[in-house]
Design a protein around this motif. Structure first.
Motif, PDB file in Angstrom:
ATOM      1  N   ALA A   1     -10.771  25.748  91.314  1.00 55.19           N
ATOM      2  CA  ALA A   1     -10.250  26.932  91.999  1.00 55.19           C
ATOM      3  C   ALA A   1     -10.149  28.068  91.004  1.00 55.19           C
TER       4      ALA A   1
ATOM      5  N   ALA B   1      -6.260  34.187  96.955  1.00 51.99           N
ATOM      6  CA  ALA B   1      -6.453  33.746  95.572  1.00 51.99           C
ATOM      7  C   ALA B   1      -6.001  34.817  94.590  1.00 51.99           C
TER       8      ALA B   1
ATOM      9  N   ASP C   1      -9.655  20.155  94.964  1.00 51.49           N
ATOM     10  CA  ASP C   1      -9.594  21.614  94.981  1.00 51.49           C
ATOM     11  C   ASP C   1      -8.152  22.083  95.159  1.00 51.49           C
TER      12      ASP C   1
ATOM     13  N   THR D   1     -10.654  32.391  99.394  1.00 47.41           N
ATOM     14  CA  THR D   1     -11.136  32.602  98.027  1.00 47.41           C
ATOM     15  C   THR D   1     -10.956  34.048  97.565  1.00 47.41           C
TER      16      THR D   1
ATOM     17  N   LYS E   1      -6.080  24.593  92.745  1.00 44.99           N
ATOM     18  CA  LYS E   1      -5.453  25.844  93.199  1.00 44.99           C
ATOM     19  C   LYS E   1      -3.974  25.870  92.818  1.00 44.99           C
TER      20      LYS E   1
ATOM     21  N   VAL F   1      -8.243  31.922  90.619  1.00 41.82           N
ATOM     22  CA  VAL F   1      -7.326  32.925  91.152  1.00 41.82           C
ATOM     23  C   VAL F   1      -7.305  34.112  90.194  1.00 41.82           C
TER      24      VAL F   1
END
Lengths: 393, 393
Positions: free
Chosen positions: B373, B209, B281, B205, B285, B375
């Protein structure tokens, strides 16, 4: 450029700024075999969704194309507008609306200006035969800097035919996605199922082997129409002349694809990236695409920097199988890497010489198998950032 | 910044240009539990290959870091050089060479200047205790514009401990890859297997990310050492204080990761991209990374252009499951897209206002499930092209 039984027309419908052709029509006098390849983006523009449905029939009469508005992310209204556009053309050319396809390119998320399209279609259809294919190539341009047209002639059963294609490219569609559109017309008679197969195969090594920035549009479409007006014996799998047709078609598509890269936004280099010796063709394509899409690699091309490390690293993260200590890397015929390490000697100076050229090749040999793929790309320049950042600011 | 039982040192070994610290040492007085996460690039630098082998033991004493040379694509000689570097440190700190790790960052494909490293190591080890962790953060910088350091304190079983981390980032490592290195030291006592699990999770994470240009280096490495000098009851799965330790560790890593993006090459914007409502998830992502890596999206950020169409299209080609007519898209709290179409009203003006900020969020809600998610990324500016194109031309 004459392809029997096809007529063309283009008008100004004021979808784009005044003085620019923005509505074009490609029309076959008789129903033509049709095949098409569409964007695999899950966000598909209304015209793409409509055409996907209609090309399953295997025949069509016409394609109407507007630039200036992509009719993408426009919901139910977008579908209605796409349908109405084809219907207005169909009734004037004496076809069913299911025999008419539509393509759009331009701004995303804004409804099509239907009043202008309704206003333009009567003169568009009335003008059929007044435009050449070259003029259609110009009419579908957005920020392309030159029209893209390519043709080949062949024979089947002693009868001559022509394959002619036009495309618009990766030039930025203000203010949104770069959309690729390609239209191929041929007067050869071709079996629809075989046409579909051979057109898809030719797309894989041409339009699906180019990348300017790795982004894929909501509207990308390539369509081929074969109306049989040449009068040749119908081409199909294994028939006389089929192999020649397939080669000529691939030449037309590859040539158009290369022109799109050369006209890419801000491009100053044209680079052919080949990965060979991969475990599979799919692995080779994965590795070649990773190199061709790497921002670090593409800025090094722009900087004329013989930076093989960035290329090698992109191959490494591509997901392709790699054994670094076997790999070789070449700029044109200059070996930069052997056995995974810098080749030494005068490679640096000679490699830099290659990168100073306007066109060059990058070849990576993984020495693991027979897999091979070639993709075509450009560099990443100041102008790319400028073109894509500066709109409406 | 004091983390019990750790000492630091940094010297100039003339690997980089004169006047810059380029050889650093992080040393624990006693063997420490160790966990590490390495680049998944298949082209791995020699120090990465060596460390991967050594960290399986679960303990180590020291990490020696050089900047200026990546020791990547250097073949057998590179492995020998990495091994010798650790061995020279090990004999001077009274450890086995298997207890010493090495990290390198800098130019690819050029052998390590071993004479200089041999020359620097005696004073490096002699100087242990003379440098602060802040100084180590500065010594591992390459083109980073500021040192990156973050720390937290916690308690376990009534005993206080410190977690301190440093990182170097996506600033260009001339003349090659941008390498991310991160080192975390803690005086907490931690079970090695649990440390490995919790460190990997925190990496997912944080460092996994972030993206500046989507390229992944041959040398990326994150290492944590926990030497237990604080004297707390050993932390392990479900033990008292374990949850707090995990949260603090994640805070340290996330904070360092964000600093790396903010110091990204040519970055003028810091953008948090969240995809929620995805089928999984992993899908979330995938979609968030496609947005964060899109050159078209990132140039629009640079141009402060509220171009939701490009973001929507990137989600569409990400491979994530998408039903366009359900999707929503927000810039901060301004809804730009609802039900797959432009939200209308004053969204355009308000969205443009958001993009004028130096930091903002992009949120896409796919309305398909619970996958989520986040980023972190920057924009793509003229300076990115300049920094990456101009070296050695």
């Amino acid at each position: 450029m004459n392809v029997k039984g096809f007529r063309f027309s283009a008008v100004e419908a004021a979808i784009k700024k005044p003085g620019r052709l923005d509505l074009a029509l490609i029309c076959s006098d008789a129903p033509a075999a049709v095949a098409a390849v569409y964007t695999t983006n899950k966000v598909k523009a209304a015209p793409v969704l409509l055409d996907m449905e209609r090309t399953t029939s295997g025949t069509c009469r016409a394609v109407v194309v507007n630039s200036g508005n992509a009719n993408a992310c426009t919901g139910d209204r977008g579908m209605e507008d796409a349908r109405e556009t084809t219907s207005l053309v169909a009734e004037r050319i004496g076809a069913s609306e299911h025999e008419v396809l539509v393509c759009s390119t331009g701004v995303i998320g804004v409804p099509l200006p239907m009043e202008r399209i309704r206003g333009g279609i009567p003169s568009l259809v009335a003008g059929l035969g007044s435009a050449t294919l070259d003029q259609i190539a110009a009419a579908i341009m957005t920020t392309d800097t030159f029209p893209k047209l390519e043709a080949r002639t062949g024979t089947a059963g002693g009868v001559g035919y022509t394959i002619a294609g036009i495309a618009k490219g990766a030039g930025m569609i203000m203010p949104n996605m770069a959309t690729m559109l390609a239209f191929v017309v041929t007067d050869a008679a071709v079996d629809p199922q075989w046409l579909d197969r051979v057109f898809r195969r030719a797309n894989d090594t041409s339009f699906n082997a180019i990348t300017v920035d790795g982004d894929m549009s909501t509207n990308d479409t390539a369509i081929i129409m074969a109306n049989g007006a040449a009068g040749n014996p119908v081409l199909s799998e294994g028939s006389e002349g089929a192999a020649e047709f397939a080669v000529l078609l691939e030449e037309v598509l590859l040539s158009l694809a290369k022109l799109i890269v050369k006209d890419g936004e801000g491009a100053t280099k044209f680079v052919e990236v080949t990965v060979k010796g991969a475990r599979s063709d799919a692995d080779a394509k994965r590795a070649a695409m990773a190199v061709a899409n790497s921002c670090l690699v593409k800025t090094a091309f722009f900087g004329q920097d013989a930076n093989w490390g960035r290329i090698f690293a992109a191959v490494g993260y591509s997901g392709a199988d790699v054994e670094p200590d076997r790999a070789e890397l070449f700029f044109d015929d200059v070996r930069m890497v052997q056995g995974g390490v810098f080749a030494g000697g005068d490679a640096e100076a000679r490699g830099t010489g290659v990168l100073r050229k306007k066109e060059f090749t990058v070849t990576v040999d993984l020495h693991l198998g027979d897999g091979r793929a070639t993709v075509y790309t450009s560099d990443l320049s100041y102008d790319y950032v400028k073109i894509n950042a500066d709109y409406r600011t």
